[in-house]
Design a protein around this motif. Structure first.
Motif, PDB file in Angstrom:
ATOM      1  N   LEU A 224       0.833  -1.209   0.000  1.00 16.25           N
ATOM      2  CA  LEU A 224       0.000   0.000   0.000  1.00 16.25           C
ATOM      3  C   LEU A 224       0.866   1.257   0.000  1.00 16.25           C
ATOM      4  O   LEU A 224       0.574   2.227  -0.698  1.00 16.25           O
ATOM      5  N   THR A 225       1.933   1.219   0.764  1.00 17.78           N
ATOM      6  CA  THR A 225       2.826   2.372   0.850  1.00 17.78           C
ATOM      7  C   THR A 225       3.516   2.613  -0.492  1.00 17.78           C
ATOM      8  O   THR A 225       3.622   3.754  -0.951  1.00 17.78           O
ATOM      9  N   ARG A 226       3.964   1.550  -1.129  1.00 14.67           N
ATOM     10  CA  ARG A 226       4.609   1.705  -2.438  1.00 14.67           C
ATOM     11  C   ARG A 226       3.611   2.271  -3.454  1.00 14.67           C
ATOM     12  O   ARG A 226       3.964   3.121  -4.266  1.00 14.67           O
ATOM     13  N   ARG A 227       2.361   1.837  -3.396  1.00 15.17           N
ATOM     14  CA  ARG A 227       1.345   2.379  -4.301  1.00 15.17           C
ATOM     15  C   ARG A 227       1.133   3.867  -4.043  1.00 15.17           C
ATOM     16  O   ARG A 227       0.995   4.657  -4.976  1.00 15.17           O
TER      17      ARG A 227
ATOM     18  N   PRO B 221       0.420  10.611  -8.284  1.00 15.29           N
ATOM     19  CA  PRO B 221       0.827  11.986  -8.613  1.00 15.29           C
ATOM     20  C   PRO B 221       0.655  12.906  -7.398  1.00 15.29           C
ATOM     21  O   PRO B 221      -0.306  12.777  -6.648  1.00 15.29           O
ATOM     22  N   GLY B 222       1.612  13.790  -7.212  1.00 14.09           N
ATOM     23  CA  GLY B 222       1.541  14.731  -6.097  1.00 14.09           C
ATOM     24  C   GLY B 222       1.989  14.156  -4.762  1.00 14.09           C
ATOM     25  O   GLY B 222       1.785  14.776  -3.718  1.00 14.09           O
ATOM     26  N   TYR B 223       2.622  12.986  -4.788  1.00 13.63           N
ATOM     27  CA  TYR B 223       3.073  12.378  -3.529  1.00 13.63           C
ATOM     28  C   TYR B 223       4.098  13.276  -2.853  1.00 13.63           C
ATOM     29  O   TYR B 223       5.083  13.683  -3.462  1.00 13.63           O
TER      30      TYR B 223
ATOM     31  N   LEU C  27      12.574   9.596   1.275  1.00 14.36           N
ATOM     32  CA  LEU C  27      13.375   9.652   0.053  1.00 14.36           C
ATOM     33  C   LEU C  27      12.504   9.744  -1.200  1.00 14.36           C
ATOM     34  O   LEU C  27      12.842  10.478  -2.135  1.00 14.36           O
ATOM     35  N   ALA C  28      11.403   9.023  -1.232  1.00 11.46           N
ATOM     36  CA  ALA C  28      10.519   9.076  -2.406  1.00 11.46           C
ATOM     37  C   ALA C  28       9.986  10.486  -2.608  1.00 11.46           C
ATOM     38  O   ALA C  28       9.906  10.975  -3.737  1.00 11.46           O
ATOM     39  N   ALA C  29       9.633  11.157  -1.517  1.00 13.72           N
ATOM     40  CA  ALA C  29       9.131  12.529  -1.622  1.00 13.72           C
ATOM     41  C   ALA C  29      10.256  13.488  -2.004  1.00 13.72           C
ATOM     42  O   ALA C  29      10.082  14.346  -2.872  1.00 13.72           O
TER      43      ALA C  29
END
Length: 195
Positions: free
Chosen positions: A90-93, A98-100, A163-165
């Motif tokens: 769920l977190t990876r999704r 968009p806009g994460y 890191l993803a953000a």
């Protein structure tokens, strides 16, 4: 169309939540929330006495929705390890949407570092609850030290979200899944390891 008090509260929370998440809480004033929501000053302040109360309500509401989503998705999982994997999936999704902008809870702790701030306290309570949930799943799966493993999984989860953000890429999500799998493989009895 007139809204009930509960509908008005929900509308304000939805609008404020979108603004807080997309722009950052400190960058959003109450006037912007009022204007975007299309409500009068008195209407907003009847629902939320001040911005701190609105921010805290936003975070609590967002985390309640997150828990509901996790519980619904995890209900179909066949075992505790699979429930943990649901959380990471769920977190990876989320990271790929968009806009994460990262984990809203972690964002709040950054914007409100004072441990006495009610939103900071709500954020810490949520992270503690997530770690407890992980520990419960690990204990059920036979982990010899579920609290330690839960702490490590939370570091993997939260580090990947930051890191993803920051990097605007989903690569940390892929690494997160790999690291979580490696840790679970190492810590859970072989009978619990699923393909």
């Amino acid at each position: 169309m007139r809204r009930s008090a509960e509908e008005t509260r929900r509308h304000i929370l939805d609008v404020a939540g979108d603004l807080f998440y997309s722009r950052g809480v400190r960058a959003v004033g109450m006037d912007l929330v009022i204007g975007t929501a299309g409500v009068a000053n008195a209407t907003l302040y009847r629902q939320f006495a001040n911005k701190d109360e609105l921010v805290t309500a936003y975070l609590v509401n967002r985390n309640e929705q997150w828990w509901q989503q996790l519980r619904e998705a995890a209900a179909a999982a066949p075992d505790p390890r699979a429930r943990i994997e649901v959380l990471f999936d769920l977190t990876r999704r989320d990271m790929a949407t968009p806009g994460y902008r990262g984990c809203a809870t972690l964002n709040i702790t950054s914007e409100f570092p004072d441990a006495d701030h009610p939103a900071h306290a709500a954020a810490v309570a949520h992270k503690t609850e997530v770690q407890t949930w992980l520990s419960e799943q690990l204990r059920e799966a036979g982990d010899a030290d579920p609290d330690d493993t839960a702490g490590k999984l939370l570091v993997i989860l939260d580090g990947a979200q930051v890191l993803a953000a920051a990097m605007a890429t989903t690569t940390p999500g892929d690494h997160m899944i790999q690291l979580a799998k490696q840790l679970l493989d190492a810590r859970l009895p072989r009978a619990s390891v699923t393909g």
